[in-house]
Design an enzyme around this catalytic site. Sequence first.
Site, PDB file in Angstrom:
ATOM      1  N   ALA A  53      13.803 129.706 170.154  1.00 48.66           N
ATOM      2  CA  ALA A  53      15.234 129.395 170.150  1.00 48.66           C
ATOM      3  C   ALA A  53      15.401 128.022 170.793  1.00 48.66           C
ATOM      4  O   ALA A  53      14.512 127.554 171.507  1.00 48.66           O
ATOM      5  CB  ALA A  53      15.975 130.445 170.960  1.00 48.66           C
ATOM      6  N   GLY A  91      11.502 132.861 169.756  1.00 48.38           N
ATOM      7  CA  GLY A  91      12.239 133.151 168.530  1.00 48.38           C
ATOM      8  C   GLY A  91      11.403 132.828 167.293  1.00 48.38           C
ATOM      9  O   GLY A  91      11.595 133.434 166.228  1.00 48.38           O
ATOM     10  N   GLU A 139       9.332 135.783 166.721  1.00 49.07           N
ATOM     11  CA  GLU A 139      10.199 136.867 166.231  1.00 49.07           C
ATOM     12  C   GLU A 139      10.533 136.662 164.757  1.00 49.07           C
ATOM     13  O   GLU A 139      10.570 137.603 163.965  1.00 49.07           O
ATOM     14  CB  GLU A 139      11.469 136.937 167.099  1.00 49.07           C
ATOM     15  CG  GLU A 139      11.140 137.423 168.518  1.00 49.07           C
ATOM     16  CD  GLU A 139      12.280 137.235 169.512  1.00 49.07           C
ATOM     17  OE1 GLU A 139      12.837 136.123 169.587  1.00 49.07           O
ATOM     18  OE2 GLU A 139      12.602 138.197 170.222  1.00 49.07           O
ATOM     19  N   GLU A 152       9.068 133.792 176.713  1.00 46.38           N
ATOM     20  CA  GLU A 152      10.408 133.813 177.309  1.00 46.38           C
ATOM     21  C   GLU A 152      10.384 134.056 178.809  1.00 46.38           C
ATOM     22  O   GLU A 152      11.192 133.513 179.560  1.00 46.38           O
ATOM     23  CB  GLU A 152      11.268 134.889 176.631  1.00 46.38           C
ATOM     24  CG  GLU A 152      11.711 134.559 175.214  1.00 46.38           C
ATOM     25  CD  GLU A 152      10.711 134.979 174.151  1.00 46.38           C
ATOM     26  OE1 GLU A 152       9.542 135.248 174.490  1.00 46.38           O
ATOM     27  OE2 GLU A 152      11.095 135.033 172.973  1.00 46.38           O
TER      28      GLU A 152
END
Length: 707
Positions: free
Chosen positions: A63, A106, A109, A129
Amino acid sequence: MTDLVQLTSDNGVAIITINNPPVNALSPDVPEGISDALDQIAQNASVKAAVLIGGGRTFVAGADIKEFGKMTSGKSRGPGLLPLLLKIEDSAKPVIVAVHGTAFGGGMELAMAGHYRVAVPTAQFGQPEVKLGLIPGAAGTQRLPRLAGVSKAVEMCVSGNPINAEEALKLGIVDRIIDGDLLTGALAFAREVAGKPAPKTRERNEKLGNATENAILFSAAREAVAKKQRALFAPVKAIDAVEAATKLPFEEGCKFEQKLFIECLFSEQSKSLIHVFFSEREVSKIPDIPKQTNVIPIQSAAVVGAGTMGGGIAMVLANAGIPVLLKEADQSALDRGLATIQSNYANSVKRGRFSPQVAEARLKRITPTLTFGDFSKVDLVIEAVFEGMALKKEVFQQLDRVCKPGAILASNTSTLSIDEIASATSRPESVIGTHFFSPANVMRLLEIVRGKVSSKEVVATCMQLSKTLGKVGVLVGNCRGFVGNRMFGPYRREAQFLIEEGAGVEAVDQALSDFGMAMGPLATGDLAGLDVGWRIRKEYRHLEVPGIRQPFVEDRLCELGRYGQKTGAGWYKYDDQRRAAPDPAVGELIRKWVEEAGIAPRQISPAEITDRCLYALVNEGARILEEGYALRASDIDIIYINGYGFPAHRGGPMWYADAVGLKQVYDRICEFQHQHGEIWQPAPLLQQLAEQGKTFAEFGREQGASA
Ligand code: 3H9
């Protein structure tokens, strides 16, 4: 479609390319772009499968971390990845995710939502993270155990460490390694699977284990976290979230993960760790040294002095592939230095850090010498002799005579003036400080001390060299103690005053280690050697302001030969394994000395201990910032986190002060000034910012330091 995502096709296979340099973070418009591409693919009957790939140097590094600050201040709703990931997984046409560089956070993911993953051998996969005080927030904790098994998912989410493509293949995260061109390989794979039923990760429950085994696994993981990451919030939440994957249906598990992710995102720890992430990258930006500044190639180096520091620095250079001469004045010192290096390498091999072959190759890069004979060939010399100005000047005069023009002449001094050292040469522009921290081959910090006339090329080269050496190089100005040690003086001074006022040795160390410092200030003194500070204090005694209170207990310990770990006794006593134990004799001595000095002991709370020590750091940091010896408050934070064991989850001393509130810090310092005198005079910058309701971070921005 958005500018950040392109859709093309190759003979019936769609290619979705993410182009958001430098690391293809999932910034606003990237998820939307992928979603639009999927809509077009669904409607195009000639397309049978899709490849999702990253343009440039990597797949997706996660992200967009910059967005998190906006989310917590309510200015952004965040990436909202979950619906996109479901849409990918529900695509009737198989989506093959092609990974090079990193699939992190992300990005990982996103990759796991694809039906298949292919990767180049150098690709890396991870859920880092936790290093930002977060947990995966887009079903990473729910899909990873389904692909890799519960145990590996816990390990990856809790440690944040990545795995390579080979391991990912073994675990079932990756379906094929592509040795040649990634896109070509991914397209070929897509054609093989097109038209066949495609697996959805969220429906793959076979690796989720059974309740009994999982209970043991989660309880062991919680125990390990309580031991190794005791102060941290996110690792515990990561375990909770993976556990939910084993107990709840996928959708419920995702909701639970979301809740924990938001808790983490709003925590002070996460804000601090994100500050550290960006600050660590900011340090290399020097306002008056443009990116394109010429850098001197460093193909060979020399180190003068084979003591603890010199030997460690030689290892750091050799480890980075740079051949290095190691010079000592006499054979026995040289032999001792080399023996230490050999035993350090042997220990690393024993611990499995690298193979005997790697150790041998590294050792071979170090050439011992007793003369300056071959110094004319090297591009860089780092002097690491005994800390005394006369000796340093002598060495630099010699270097000036033997080194080639343009060679960098660096000193590892931790306290002495680089300008004065440089004045011993005819080329002060080539002289700079490279202050390594002990043990040099372990500690990440490198203070790069800019002399008055150090050339921009020399500064730029050393900043780049720090990266080659695996260090965080922070540029500092040439003041006494530079940044780190200059601040450390008042910090350790307060620790000693507290002892003299009645606090116990262990109580002082405990309060600071409870705060999160890797070690208490007194134990740190014992580790570094109390005689080092004692010698420096004696050298600078003439500069002390008359009448200002000075601590005396540590000097008395030194007078008794208690130098710390190396003499088996200092503030603590040590066994032959250097394990510390409280020493009642020290308590007795202190009581006696304090009584003789007429100081009445009093009860001192842990809060007073931490405030006194930490605000002493902050006050000196504010002076350094104002005087321009550090470029920005965040540089000071990076120095303290990487060189002095300051807890990263508190963001560094200046960030910590900002978080407490500068007004509150200033008021407390005024109280200390009232109680303890002029030594606690508040730094003018601190007073100014406190009165204006501002932070150190804002001061940096206003000064344009980050320009
Ligand atoms: C996450 O994904 C949460 C999810 O679960 C979903 C939530 C809903 N964002 O390090 P470098 C910038 S959390 C924004 O020097 P390298 C970096 O600041 C995220 N910017 O390069 C720098 O900018 P500048 C999980 C980012 O080759 C430039 O890129 N992911 C991001 O040495 C180059 O970076 C992570 O924690 C980002 N995600 O290393 C991965 N990443 O040039 C964090 C980098 O202006 N990133 N930038 O200074 C890394 O670990 C390293 O950057 C990486 C490249 C290994 C990728």
